[in-house]
Design a protein around this motif. Sequence first.
Motif, PDB file in Angstrom:
ATOM      1  N   GLY B 131      45.560  39.506  23.435  1.00 57.65           N
ATOM      2  CA  GLY B 131      44.492  40.501  23.581  1.00 57.65           C
ATOM      3  C   GLY B 131      43.188  39.925  24.111  1.00 57.65           C
ATOM      4  N   CYS B 132      43.137  38.599  24.300  1.00 56.62           N
ATOM      5  CA  CYS B 132      41.915  37.967  24.820  1.00 56.62           C
ATOM      6  C   CYS B 132      41.732  38.310  26.295  1.00 56.62           C
ATOM      7  CB  CYS B 132      42.006  36.440  24.716  1.00 56.62           C
ATOM      8  SG  CYS B 132      41.439  35.776  23.167  1.00 56.62           S
ATOM      9  N   LYS B 133      40.546  38.710  26.647  1.00 57.17           N
ATOM     10  CA  LYS B 133      40.237  38.896  28.064  1.00 57.17           C
ATOM     11  C   LYS B 133      39.748  37.566  28.632  1.00 57.17           C
ATOM     12  CE  LYS B 133      39.383  43.825  28.308  1.00 57.17           C
ATOM     13  NZ  LYS B 133      40.772  44.010  27.984  1.00 57.17           N
ATOM     14  N   VAL B 134      39.866  37.434  29.934  1.00 60.39           N
ATOM     15  CA  VAL B 134      39.405  36.206  30.585  1.00 60.39           C
ATOM     16  C   VAL B 134      38.364  36.581  31.634  1.00 60.39           C
ATOM     17  CG1 VAL B 134      40.068  34.272  32.066  1.00 60.39           C
ATOM     18  CG2 VAL B 134      41.564  34.972  30.191  1.00 60.39           C
ATOM     19  N   GLU B 135      37.228  35.916  31.553  1.00 66.89           N
ATOM     20  CA  GLU B 135      36.168  36.125  32.550  1.00 66.89           C
ATOM     21  C   GLU B 135      36.105  34.881  33.431  1.00 66.89           C
ATOM     22  OE1 GLU B 135      32.607  36.901  30.368  1.00 66.89           O
ATOM     23  OE2 GLU B 135      33.457  38.664  29.365  1.00 66.89           O
ATOM     24  N   ILE B 136      36.257  35.096  34.733  1.00 66.67           N
ATOM     25  CA  ILE B 136      36.300  33.966  35.668  1.00 66.67           C
ATOM     26  C   ILE B 136      35.091  34.042  36.597  1.00 66.67           C
ATOM     27  CG2 ILE B 136      37.660  32.772  37.427  1.00 66.67           C
ATOM     28  CD1 ILE B 136      40.119  34.349  36.296  1.00 66.67           C
ATOM     29  N   LEU B 137      34.356  32.922  36.669  1.00 63.73           N
ATOM     30  CA  LEU B 137      33.242  32.821  37.610  1.00 63.73           C
ATOM     31  C   LEU B 137      33.575  31.741  38.640  1.00 63.73           C
ATOM     32  CD1 LEU B 137      30.259  33.426  38.468  1.00 63.73           C
ATOM     33  CD2 LEU B 137      29.611  31.504  36.989  1.00 63.73           C
ATOM     34  N   GLY B 138      33.467  32.081  39.908  1.00 66.50           N
ATOM     35  CA  GLY B 138      33.639  31.092  40.968  1.00 66.50           C
ATOM     36  C   GLY B 138      32.310  30.831  41.641  1.00 66.50           C
ATOM     37  N   THR B 139      31.928  29.553  41.729  1.00 68.73           N
ATOM     38  CA  THR B 139      30.686  29.220  42.432  1.00 68.73           C
ATOM     39  C   THR B 139      30.979  28.218  43.537  1.00 68.73           C
ATOM     40  OG1 THR B 139      30.097  27.355  40.996  1.00 68.73           O
ATOM     41  CG2 THR B 139      29.321  29.536  40.334  1.00 68.73           C
ATOM     42  N   ASP B 140      30.148  28.227  44.537  1.00 71.61           N
ATOM     43  CA  ASP B 140      30.278  27.254  45.618  1.00 71.61           C
ATOM     44  C   ASP B 140      28.940  27.169  46.343  1.00 71.61           C
ATOM     45  OD1 ASP B 140      32.936  25.880  46.920  1.00 71.61           O
ATOM     46  OD2 ASP B 140      31.333  26.095  48.388  1.00 71.61           O
ATOM     47  N   VAL B 185      43.198  41.771  40.992  1.00 75.88           N
ATOM     48  CA  VAL B 185      42.942  40.332  40.902  1.00 75.88           C
ATOM     49  C   VAL B 185      41.535  40.019  41.413  1.00 75.88           C
ATOM     50  CG1 VAL B 185      43.655  38.055  41.746  1.00 75.88           C
ATOM     51  CG2 VAL B 185      45.383  39.752  41.102  1.00 75.88           C
ATOM     52  N   ARG B 186      41.154  40.676  42.492  1.00 70.78           N
ATOM     53  CA  ARG B 186      39.835  40.407  43.086  1.00 70.78           C
ATOM     54  C   ARG B 186      38.716  40.741  42.100  1.00 70.78           C
ATOM     55  NH1 ARG B 186      37.004  42.738  47.608  1.00 70.78           N
ATOM     56  NH2 ARG B 186      38.313  44.579  47.445  1.00 70.78           N
ATOM     57  N   SER B 187      38.906  41.828  41.369  1.00 69.79           N
ATOM     58  CA  SER B 187      37.851  42.237  40.437  1.00 69.79           C
ATOM     59  C   SER B 187      37.819  41.370  39.178  1.00 69.79           C
ATOM     60  CB  SER B 187      38.042  43.705  40.056  1.00 69.79           C
ATOM     61  OG  SER B 187      39.253  43.862  39.343  1.00 69.79           O
ATOM     62  N   ALA B 188      38.832  40.527  39.004  1.00 69.94           N
ATOM     63  CA  ALA B 188      38.851  39.651  37.819  1.00 69.94           C
ATOM     64  C   ALA B 188      37.968  38.424  38.009  1.00 69.94           C
ATOM     65  CB  ALA B 188      40.286  39.207  37.520  1.00 69.94           C
ATOM     66  N   VAL B 189      37.476  38.226  39.229  1.00 70.07           N
ATOM     67  CA  VAL B 189      36.670  37.034  39.522  1.00 70.07           C
ATOM     68  C   VAL B 189      35.296  37.460  40.046  1.00 70.07           C
ATOM     69  CG1 VAL B 189      36.532  34.886  40.832  1.00 70.07           C
ATOM     70  CG2 VAL B 189      38.777  35.775  40.148  1.00 70.07           C
ATOM     71  N   ARG B 190      34.245  36.885  39.477  1.00 69.54           N
ATOM     72  CA  ARG B 190      32.891  37.070  40.008  1.00 69.54           C
ATOM     73  C   ARG B 190      32.519  35.831  40.801  1.00 69.54           C
ATOM     74  NH1 ARG B 190      28.747  36.688  36.705  1.00 69.54           N
ATOM     75  NH2 ARG B 190      29.984  35.663  35.094  1.00 69.54           N
ATOM     76  N   TYR B 191      31.742  36.006  41.843  1.00 70.59           N
ATOM     77  CA  TYR B 191      31.320  34.849  42.642  1.00 70.59           C
ATOM     78  C   TYR B 191      29.811  34.746  42.670  1.00 70.59           C
ATOM     79  CZ  TYR B 191      36.093  34.382  44.299  1.00 70.59           C
ATOM     80  OH  TYR B 191      37.449  34.197  44.361  1.00 70.59           O
ATOM     81  N   ARG B 192      29.349  33.511  42.783  1.00 73.60           N
ATOM     82  CA  ARG B 192      27.913  33.288  42.844  1.00 73.60           C
ATOM     83  C   ARG B 192      27.654  31.988  43.603  1.00 73.60           C
ATOM     84  NH1 ARG B 192      23.965  33.501  37.526  1.00 73.60           N
ATOM     85  NH2 ARG B 192      22.153  32.622  38.566  1.00 73.60           N
ATOM     86  N   SER B 193      26.644  31.999  44.422  1.00 72.48           N
ATOM     87  CA  SER B 193      26.270  30.796  45.157  1.00 72.48           C
ATOM     88  C   SER B 193      25.625  29.792  44.210  1.00 72.48           C
ATOM     89  CB  SER B 193      25.290  31.179  46.269  1.00 72.48           C
ATOM     90  OG  SER B 193      24.847  30.027  46.929  1.00 72.48           O
ATOM     91  N   MET B 194      26.081  28.554  44.246  1.00 77.27           N
ATOM     92  CA  MET B 194      25.528  27.561  43.333  1.00 77.27           C
ATOM     93  C   MET B 194      25.670  26.160  43.901  1.00 77.27           C
ATOM     94  SD  MET B 194      24.111  26.523  40.554  1.00 77.27           S
ATOM     95  CE  MET B 194      23.874  28.131  39.801  1.00 77.27           C
TER      96      MET B 194
END
Lengths: 121, 278
Positions: B131-140, B185-194
């Motif tokens: 039942g755990c949700k997973v929050e994924i952040l991708g930075t580049d 799948v796309r909505s499961a990942v957030r992206y941010r410039s870093m």
Amino acid sequence: MKSCLVVDDSRVIRKVARRILEDMDFQVNEAEDGQAALRKCQQEMPDAVLLDWNMPVMNGIDFLRELRSSPGGEAPVVVFCTTENDMSSIVEAMEAGANEYIMKPFDSEIVQSKFAEVGLI
Amino acid sequence: MKPADFDFVAKLVRERSGLVLTPDKAYLVESRLGPVARKEGIPSLDDLVSSLRLRTHSPLVDAVVDAMTTNETFFFRDKTPFELLENVIIPDLVAKKRGAPIKIWCAAASTGQEPYSIAMLVDSLGHKMGGCKVEILGTDISERCLEKAKAGIYTQFEVQRGLPVQYLMKHFKKEGENWKISDQVRSAVRYRSMNLLDDFRALGRFDVIFCRNVLIYFDAPTKKRILDRMATQVEPPGYLLMGAAETTLGITDVFKPVQNARGLYTVDPTKTGLTRAA
């Protein structure tokens, strides 16, 4: 050493595939169509089959269905390698008993990746 | 490229990104800056460096840094980190987090294959997630890479590098000659410039950090600074995944290796003063 039967009506493709697979330490045999491939499988079942789709005499999908329904034919790992690159073809191949799917053009990296995925290397 | 120009570009890139360019990389610099000059309508590398020296065109500096980053990536790269995620990290976190979301940071997400691989793997685990949700952040650091990652559109070659056909069938659809990842799948990942040299405390805290094959481009003091700051961003046990050829040993002791799990580290709370949040 594992064996791989390369089934493709193009001599050039068979040659390229042979070179890649021999570099991966496979013993390679060749067949130019599905019917010739079935005969080779009846003589000696390979560990893997790298299989084209569109070939004269017997195409890849018909070969695969025949292979999977023949004695011992469930054993080889079959990797399609074809220019058919639409989702419906991929689904049809997997439902017919393929284990992996390569869309041409291919290179050694893709073959290695797909063979690793199905535990051949 | 003149030695003085190379030294200037190397210093600029290092200041902006931490990437170390040694003189033996002169050919690489020339080959990557040529397309930047052409795209900007600058006639030669000499003129490009002259423009950089004036610093009047900040986007040009960004484009140069972007061009010098290495963006090599593919789906489920090296396999082992994803096996560790499935068999070691997630079971441990599911037991410890008691339903709270598992937060994962891909610190060098490049064009998105790594975070999307994680999202697809998590999707396949079903009831094992408890039942755990997973929050994924991708930075580049590369805006160009992040744009591609956000679009989630890959070539035929890219979807055949490491991606099992079952995942292709489940999560992609063909669009023209390319393949687009599903909205789910796309909505499961957030992206941010870093930029990893910058202060990343605002990103929040994470349970898992993927930082693979990026620190190899930095010098030892920069690696240590980044790892030490990452250690304060993780929630103990705080897992860090590095590339197969990378290690924290000899660089910092804030992360300690997990036995029999190559490339996997946990934070040492005694070295950071961190404790698990209540």
